[in-house]
Structures are given as C-alpha cells and as structure tokens.
Design an enzyme around this catalytic site. Structure first.
Site, PDB file in Angstrom:
ATOM      1  CG  ASP A 145       4.318  37.276  -5.989  1.00 49.19           C
ATOM      2  OD1 ASP A 145       5.436  37.613  -6.557  1.00 49.19           O
ATOM      3  OD2 ASP A 145       3.722  37.796  -4.949  1.00 49.19           O
ATOM      4  CD1 TRP A 194       1.139  42.082 -11.389  1.00 48.35           C
ATOM      5  CD2 TRP A 194      -0.558  43.538 -11.737  1.00 48.35           C
ATOM      6  NE1 TRP A 194       0.304  42.015 -10.191  1.00 48.35           N
ATOM      7  CE2 TRP A 194      -0.524  43.094 -10.427  1.00 48.35           C
ATOM      8  CE3 TRP A 194      -1.236  44.397 -12.304  1.00 48.35           C
ATOM      9  CZ2 TRP A 194      -1.675  43.252  -9.517  1.00 48.35           C
ATOM     10  CZ3 TRP A 194      -2.276  44.777 -11.265  1.00 48.35           C
ATOM     11  CH2 TRP A 194      -2.615  44.295 -10.075  1.00 48.35           C
ATOM     12  CG  PHE A 250      -3.073  40.640  -4.742  1.00 48.12           C
ATOM     13  CD1 PHE A 250      -3.533  40.607  -6.039  1.00 48.12           C
ATOM     14  CD2 PHE A 250      -2.505  41.714  -4.226  1.00 48.12           C
ATOM     15  CE1 PHE A 250      -3.433  42.104  -6.759  1.00 48.12           C
ATOM     16  CE2 PHE A 250      -2.685  42.826  -4.811  1.00 48.12           C
ATOM     17  CZ  PHE A 250      -2.952  43.220  -6.008  1.00 48.12           C
ATOM     18  CB  SER A 251       0.677  36.103  -3.229  1.00 50.68           C
ATOM     19  OG  SER A 251       1.443  36.386  -4.461  1.00 50.68           O
TER      20      SER A 251
END
Length: 497
Positions: free
Chosen positions: A39, A63, A99-100
């Site tokens: 992302d 990932w 995370f994003s």
C-alpha cells in the site's frame, strides 16, 4: 534517535539497491527500493516535494513484518529514494509491524505520520492475536520520532459492537477550523465493514467522533485503506473492500476499490452516498491514496498488484510491487473521472501518428513506428459510417512471436476486455477483466500507457480505467491490431522521456 532495527533496515536497503539496475525496473512507476512493496502510505506534499511512503519489507520480495519505505519526487514520476522512515521497533508493533497510514503538516513545520501499529497480544483463551491501534510519529521529512503516548487511538474508544482486531489504515486531514480529522476502517462483531471518524485539536490526542459510513453488506466485508476528500463540490469516500461479490462486470470479485460520491457533514461526522462505482476494472489495482497538489488538483496513486497472487514470484527477484501511474481526479456528470497528470503529459516526446488506418480481418496490422515497451498510445476506433458495425477490435502489445497482452473491444456488447493470457504466465491466476463502456455506435477512444511490466488503459478520457501487470520479456515490444469486421483507426504513439 534511530533505533537499531531502523538502522539495520537502512543499511540493508542502501547496500542491496546496488544490485538493481535501472533496466530491471519500470521507467516511471515507483517500485520498492529493495524487497517488497504494497500500500501507498503518507502520500503528501511537504517542504517542496511529494512524499510517498509505502508498506515495505526490505529483506525479501514477500510480505513480512511491515516497515515504511520512503521516496520523494518533484513531479510524481521521477522518484528518489530516502532511507526507510519507520521500522517495527516498539513493543506496540511487535506483531505485524507498522501498517498503513498517512501524513500531514503540523503548524510548527514538522510532518506528522499517522499509522497502524500491530501488537501481538495474548487473549483470555491463551491464544496470541494481532491487535491493531493507531500511532503517530513526527519528523523533518527524513527522520521521524515515535511519540511517547502511542498508541493514540485504540479500539477501546470505538462503539461496543466493534471488532478490536480490525481497526486500521488512518487517513488524516485538517478541518476548516485548523483541527484534525482521521478516518479509519473497522468492522462490527458480525464482520460488516465500516469507516470510523476520529478528531483531534493537535494531531496527538484523539477522540472517537462517529461511524462515518456503514457498509451494510453492500461492498464486500471488511474495508481497507479509506480516503475521504472534497472534489468538485462533492464528498468522495474511497475504500478497498475485501471479499467482494461481483455484480455483473461491476465490483469484480475479491479485493477491489470502490468510490462512493455523496455528501459529508463535518458536524455529525457522517457521509451519505449518492453514487458508487468501481475505481479500476483491471486485474491489478488496490489501496489507493490521494493528495492535493500545490495548485489544487486531487491526485491519486494505487498499488498496482492483486492480493490473490502475490506469492507466485521467485525468492531471487530483487523487488516486488509497484505503484500505479498518478491519476488526476475529477467528477463529471456525477461520476469519477481519472486521467494521467499534466506532469506525465509533459514527458511525451517523438509522436508517431497514422490516420484512417483500416483494420479488417484477423491478420495482424503493424504500423511503422508503433512499437515499444515504454510508450503512451492514443487511438480512436470507429466503423466506416454510423450504419456500419463490427464485432471485435483488438490491440496487442508487449508482443513477440509467441506472447502478447491484449485489449479487446466488442462493439455490440459495449464491452472492453484486458487480457494477459498469453503474456508468458505459467500460473493459474486471473488473466482477464472486462468493463462496460459508453455505447457510441462503435466509436471508442483509448489511451494505453505501457511501462515495461504494466499497462494502464484509460477509456473515453478516463471514464473507465483498467490496470494490469505482466512479466513478459522486455524484448517483446511489438504492437499490432486485428478486427472481426472492419474498423478505422487514428493513432498516435509517444515515447516517454
């Protein structure tokens, strides 16, 4: 103070990027410095440059525990790598990592990063589970320091029916009064996705405000990567739903991106949808994020990949994942329109054009000067007259004697299909996607942007967009055309410099 884990990541990427030559990357699509990318994060304009952070695992092309990679650009096309911005070096990131999230300027000139920290926590039944909560870091555009009061937003602040394990992807903006708003995704205890809204006076202390929008089972299940902004007098909410069920050619199965256009009430913190549409009908597009340019345009960049087949490549590949072409957004007749930016248009050189080309029968037509694996191709097709018709027109690119990717239009169905079945893939995965285009008596305007390992198709000046990646050998650079029936074509091809 740079942590040992961040210093290790920075040393690794600086050393291993030397193994990747420019010829191994796309020309104008951003790829990870090394390793894995997903992302886009923190897409923003700060201190005279565009900043793109991204979900990042430098050590493998797969990932892993998430870091934030970092690159900057003056024009959204020529990117320079900066050292990794975040590493999972705090106890509240000991699960999936960082995370994003997003970025915004503070009034004191610093840049604020807001992101999801993923904590691995023991549950009452003795099992371990990742818990998602929102964190902040501040910095100068290169180095960032995580704040002592992290996490600043937790699921304990959400309504009682909330799932505390799925609470992520903060997108922050500044309200008219100078305070801050942040939209995130969550789901209720029944697994139904929603967007939730928090507010803050200073960007560091946050309070739950409202459920911004509830899915009610319409667009898949859990939502990801929300973005809320004003565009041409309307409010736009973009989310990336998981596990969508297709409605004909709309909302393709699986993980996709949905744009909802409507109204936003800042006082109540609620969004009302008036129109919804698919953002990209191709195979590879997810988790987009937008920013506003200094001259007021809204530009969006997405991750040009699909979660369904991100583990099909080799461990030896030096990088995996790329960002899509920056797209300038507008609303026309109540619908989202996406076009390449004016900065990209300025890179077009050496036009080669042919007008009134007749494409008839299934023997391929090739035109002088129309080829390349880095090219911007514009074409308009039509029958000879409004009383004539044809069944199918096909453009083939990234082509050699055996391989090609195809863009196929069926006039009577008004259906456009992107097909990489013959692109040298040996993996059972999605190869075709289709969308409806406006029925204009067989006349269709297309723009196909090719960059070594991908193509993005803009139909009818951006009414529909389709993205696809492929791994065809870069020596395959022919472009040809076939038709079932008779089609007349005007075409111009540009080099990209």
């Amino acid at each position: 103070m740079i942590s040992e884990k961040l210093e290790k990541a920075r040393a690794y990427e600086a050393e291993n990027e030397k193994k990747i030559t420019p010829q191994m990357r796309p020309v104008f699509h951003l790829t990870p410095r090394v390793g894995w990318m997903n992302d886009p994060n923190g897409f923003s304009y700060y201190n005279g440059a565009y900043h793109m952070f991204y979900q990042y695992y430098p050590y493998r092309p797969f990932w892993g525990q998430m870091h934030w990679g970092h690159a900057v650009s003056k024009d959204l096309l020529h990117w320079n790598y900066l050292p990794a911005a975040l590493a999972p070096d705090e106890p509240y990131e000991n699960g999936g990592g960082c995370f994003s999230g997003s970025a915004i300027d503070l009034s004191d000139g610093r840049q604020l990063l807001v992101y999801t920290g993923v904590l691995s926590e023991k549950q009452p039944d003795g099992t371990m589970h990742d818990v998602q909560q929102q964190c902040v870091a501040v910095g100068d555009g290169v180095n960032y320091e995580k704040c002592e009061n992290n996490p600043v937003m937790t699921a304990k602040q959400l309504p009682s029916d909330s799932n505390r394990f799925d609470f992520r992807d903060p997108k922050v903006w500044k309200a008219a009064d100078g305070s801050y708003r942040c939209v995130m995704v969550n789901c209720d205890n029944k697994g139904d996705g929603r967007a939730v809204l928090f507010e803050s006076k200073d960007g560091f202390s946050w309070n739950f405000k409202s459920i911004l929008a509830q899915n009610n089972g319409k667009f898949g299940k859990m939502w990801e990567c929300p973005d809320l902004f004003e565009l041409d007098g309307k409010a736009v909410l973009i989310v990336s739903p998981m596990e969508m069920e297709a409605e004909g050619l709309e909302y393709p199965n699986g993980h996709g991106v949905v744009c909802q256009i409507g109204t936003y009430d800042d006082e109540t913190g609620t969004f009302t949808c008036e129109h919804a549409q698919t953002v990209d009908y191709g195979v590879d597009f997810y988790a987009p994020q937008s920013t506003q340019t200094p001259d007021g345009r809204r530009v969006m960049i997405g991750w040009m990949q699909n979660w369904a087949f991100v583990n099909q490549h080799a461990e030896t590949e030096p990088w995996f994942g790329q960002m899509a072409l920056p797209r300038e957004l507008s609303i026309v007749d109540g619908k989202l329109i996406q076009r390449p930016t004016k900065e990209f248009d300025a890179c077009r050189k050496n036009p080669v054009s042919h007008n009134g080309v007749c494409v008839a029968g299934l023997e391929a037509v090739k035109l002088e000067g129309i080829e390349g694996r880095v090219a911007d191709v514009e074409l308009t097709i039509a029958p000879k007259s409004k009383d004539d018709s044809y069944y199918m027109f096909e453009m083939r690119f990234a082509q050699d004697d055996k391989h090609y990717t195809a863009l196929r239009y069926r006039m009577h169905e008004s259906e456009l299909e992107l097909d990489r079945s013959y692109s040298d893939s040996r993996i059972a995965m999605i190869h075709k996607r289709s969308c409806k285009v406006k029925d204009n008596g067989g006349k269709l305007k297309l723009r196909v942007v090719i960059d070594r390992f991908s193509a993005e198709v803009f139909a009818n000046d951006g009414e529909q967009v389709m993205s696809v990646t492929f791994t065809t050998d870069t020596a395959a650079k022919e472009i040809s055309f076939v038709a079932d029936g008779t089609v007349y074509m005007d075409i111009v091809k540009y080099d990209i410099e």
